[in-house]
Design an enzyme around this catalytic site. Sequence first.
Site, PDB file in Angstrom:
ATOM      1  N   HIS A 172      62.042 -26.453 -20.567  1.00 41.73           N
ATOM      2  CA  HIS A 172      62.727 -27.677 -20.129  1.00 41.73           C
ATOM      3  C   HIS A 172      61.735 -28.696 -19.573  1.00 41.73           C
ATOM      4  O   HIS A 172      62.074 -29.487 -18.713  1.00 41.73           O
ATOM      5  CB  HIS A 172      63.832 -27.370 -19.096  1.00 41.73           C
ATOM      6  CG  HIS A 172      65.050 -26.746 -19.718  1.00 41.73           C
ATOM      7  ND1 HIS A 172      66.089 -27.493 -20.223  1.00 41.73           N
ATOM      8  CD2 HIS A 172      65.376 -25.460 -19.943  1.00 41.73           C
ATOM      9  CE1 HIS A 172      67.011 -26.678 -20.709  1.00 41.73           C
ATOM     10  NE2 HIS A 172      66.600 -25.435 -20.560  1.00 41.73           N
ATOM     11  N   GLY A 194      67.672 -19.240 -30.486  1.00 42.83           N
ATOM     12  CA  GLY A 194      66.634 -19.823 -29.638  1.00 42.83           C
ATOM     13  C   GLY A 194      65.252 -19.738 -30.250  1.00 42.83           C
ATOM     14  O   GLY A 194      64.258 -19.980 -29.563  1.00 42.83           O
ATOM     15  N   ASP A 198      59.914 -28.220 -30.243  1.00 35.37           N
ATOM     16  CA  ASP A 198      60.170 -27.305 -31.357  1.00 35.37           C
ATOM     17  C   ASP A 198      59.558 -27.831 -32.649  1.00 35.37           C
ATOM     18  O   ASP A 198      58.929 -27.085 -33.406  1.00 35.37           O
ATOM     19  CB  ASP A 198      61.678 -27.117 -31.551  1.00 35.37           C
ATOM     20  CG  ASP A 198      62.329 -26.467 -30.343  1.00 35.37           C
ATOM     21  OD1 ASP A 198      61.599 -26.003 -29.453  1.00 35.37           O
ATOM     22  OD2 ASP A 198      63.576 -26.441 -30.292  1.00 35.37           O
TER      23      ASP A 198
HETATM   24  P1  ADP Z   1      68.192 -22.326 -33.291  1.00 37.92           P
HETATM   25  O1  ADP Z   1      67.417 -23.548 -33.628  1.00 37.92           O
HETATM   26  O2  ADP Z   1      67.824 -21.754 -31.967  1.00 37.92           O
HETATM   27  O3  ADP Z   1      68.150 -21.264 -34.364  1.00 37.92           O
HETATM   28  P2  ADP Z   1      70.389 -24.168 -33.430  1.00 37.92           P
HETATM   29  O4  ADP Z   1      71.810 -24.052 -33.043  1.00 37.92           O
HETATM   30  O5  ADP Z   1      69.576 -25.270 -32.863  1.00 37.92           O
HETATM   31  O6  ADP Z   1      69.716 -22.741 -33.138  1.00 37.92           O
HETATM   32  O7  ADP Z   1      70.261 -24.305 -35.002  1.00 37.92           O
HETATM   33  C1  ADP Z   1      71.043 -23.514 -35.870  1.00 37.92           C
HETATM   34  C2  ADP Z   1      71.478 -24.404 -37.015  1.00 37.92           C
HETATM   35  O8  ADP Z   1      70.344 -24.646 -37.896  1.00 37.92           O
HETATM   36  C3  ADP Z   1      72.526 -23.786 -37.906  1.00 37.92           C
HETATM   37  O9  ADP Z   1      73.828 -24.013 -37.397  1.00 37.92           O
HETATM   38  C4  ADP Z   1      72.293 -24.545 -39.206  1.00 37.92           C
HETATM   39  O10 ADP Z   1      72.847 -25.839 -39.136  1.00 37.92           O
HETATM   40  C5  ADP Z   1      70.772 -24.671 -39.237  1.00 37.92           C
HETATM   41  N1  ADP Z   1      70.213 -23.505 -39.931  1.00 37.92           N
HETATM   42  C6  ADP Z   1      69.610 -22.435 -39.391  1.00 37.92           C
HETATM   43  N2  ADP Z   1      69.239 -21.538 -40.344  1.00 37.92           N
HETATM   44  C7  ADP Z   1      69.651 -22.053 -41.517  1.00 37.92           C
HETATM   45  C8  ADP Z   1      69.603 -21.604 -42.881  1.00 37.92           C
HETATM   46  N3  ADP Z   1      69.069 -20.431 -43.211  1.00 37.92           N
HETATM   47  N4  ADP Z   1      70.150 -22.408 -43.816  1.00 37.92           N
HETATM   48  C9  ADP Z   1      70.697 -23.593 -43.479  1.00 37.92           C
HETATM   49  N5  ADP Z   1      70.791 -24.068 -42.252  1.00 37.92           N
HETATM   50  C10 ADP Z   1      70.280 -23.325 -41.265  1.00 37.92           C
HETATM   51 MG    MG Z   2      67.515 -25.427 -32.511  1.00 36.64          MG
END
Ligand code: ADP
Ligand code: MG
Length: 365
Positions: A19, A108, A156
């Site tokens: 953060h 995450g 990120d």
């Molecule tokens: P994190 O970034 O921590 O994994 P987020 O909620 O920020 O979690 O991001 C997850 C989102 O990223 C999913 O809801 C989707 O929109 C996108 N995403 C993640 N993996 C994939 C994938 N394999 N194919 C398509 N979209 C993806």
């Molecule tokens: Mg994310």
Amino acid sequence: MTDVRRWDVPGRVNLIGEHLDYNGGPVLPMAIDRSLTIKVRNRDDDTINLWSDLPGSSKVAFGTGVQPGEVDGWAVYAAGIVWSFMSAGHQFGGADLVVESRIPSGSGLSSSAALTCGIASALNQMHDFGLDRTDLALLAQRAEHDFVGAPVGLMDQLAVLYGEAGHAVLIDTAQSPPTTDTVPVTWEADALTLLVINTRAHHSLADGEYAARREECERAAAELGVEWLSEATLDATIGLTDETLKARTRHVLTETARVRAAVNAINRGAWTQLGTILTASHASLRDDFEVSCPELDVAVEAALDAGALGARMTGGGFGGSAIALVPLDRVAIVRERVEARYAAQRWKPPEAFVVRAADGAHLVD
Ligand code: ADP
Ligand code: MG
């Protein structure tokens, strides 16, 4: 087929500096050897077709002129980066995109930044836009801010783009744009490893509380008369009357100091000290910043009980993953201890795996 390009894009963990990327502080993420693959092929029309192995997803199609609000669900991040390029004047035709991911989504580990930055890297290369990695990170951030509606910092995206095998990425978020440096990480030479514990918990609080923390930090910075909260002095926080703002500020300032101490410990190979700093970061996120949750706290406590040198939540909080610095010969014991504690609570079994520092987004073929 020869006209298909394949990109490999890592997820990330944040070693320390949580953060801080919207508070002008230093952050120390590391790209990891859990990645996603994006296959890209240009089309003759203006359609973007998107396929993914994300459970429950089926093919999505939209035009290159897609606007905020026109796509939602899992494809929103991919549509967002297309919009971000087009609306910044980087015009291109349609494409077929196929995503295969080994980064658990929503854990995450920044699958979202891997996806947006991977597509951004592919578009940049296929259309010769000549953008550098920081430009791509900024376009990806804009996709999240203005298309997805998530007010994220830049950590990120920069981690996923600037990652390097064997190195963490030290980012100075007070610079505009932020600057990056690499820090060699060598704990493996001393029989230590970094374990990720995916709690598989997702608390619905996450988005609202993230926005609330940003707003609290902005208010504290305004009251203290500084541009970035990380620039305030600990003495000055005594002047804050609101106890909540005081605690948030305390986290930002002590975490800023911990990042500097962690880089120092890493450079000297002082692993016990690094472990202590990681664990102190967790306590600060739990008690002062209040972004942890029982699943993260139990993962950290169980890892420490079983012999980890240090452990902390990583990423925004309210679920997601923890990291632990673990002697190689204790990995199995840490994993078992965390699983047993979760079973006792009747929580979903966590998933624990070892990660190594990996290269950022790159063209495979
Ligand atoms: P994190 O970034 O921590 O994994 P987020 O909620 O920020 O979690 O991001 C997850 C989102 O990223 C999913 O809801 C989707 O929109 C996108 N995403 C993640 N993996 C994939 C994938 N394999 N194919 C398509 N979209 C993806
Ligand atoms: Mg994310």
